[in-house]
Scaffold this motif. Structure first.
Motif: not given
Length: 99
Positions: A10-11, A16-19, A78-79
């Protein structure tokens, strides 16, 4: 031992898309390392609902503690929420050597 791991990512809101792209890149590199070490055996993409990010993985580790160390080393952890199922050999497994 082998373990089937259901990994649901789960983001976080506001990422951001870059992250996300950077995290995926780091995850792919770590997965390749784990595969080369023999810890990560296979990855599958199960049927997904729209917007769902989920992976099934087959891992090899000496025990649950070692598996946890492997999973914790993966950046997406982490996610991610992982559900672990320990696997044991089946006597009729066609992939096992004859006895």
């Amino acid at each position: 031992m082998e373990f089937l791991v259901d990994m649901v990512t789960t983001v976080p809101n506001g990422t951001s898309d870059d992250e996300v792209a950077e995290m995926r890149k780091r995850e792919a590199a770590r997965s390749a390392q784990l595969a080369a070490q023999g810890s990560l055996l296979r990855l599958w993409r199960p049927p997904l609902a729209p917007g769902e990010w989920r992976t099934w993985g087959l891992f090899r580790a000496d025990d649950a503690d070692q598996l946890e160390m492997v999973l914790a080393s993966m950046p997406l952890r982490a996610w991610r929420h992982d559900s672990v199922t320990p696997l044991s050999p089946h006597p009729n497994d066609p992939g096992q050597p004859a006895r």
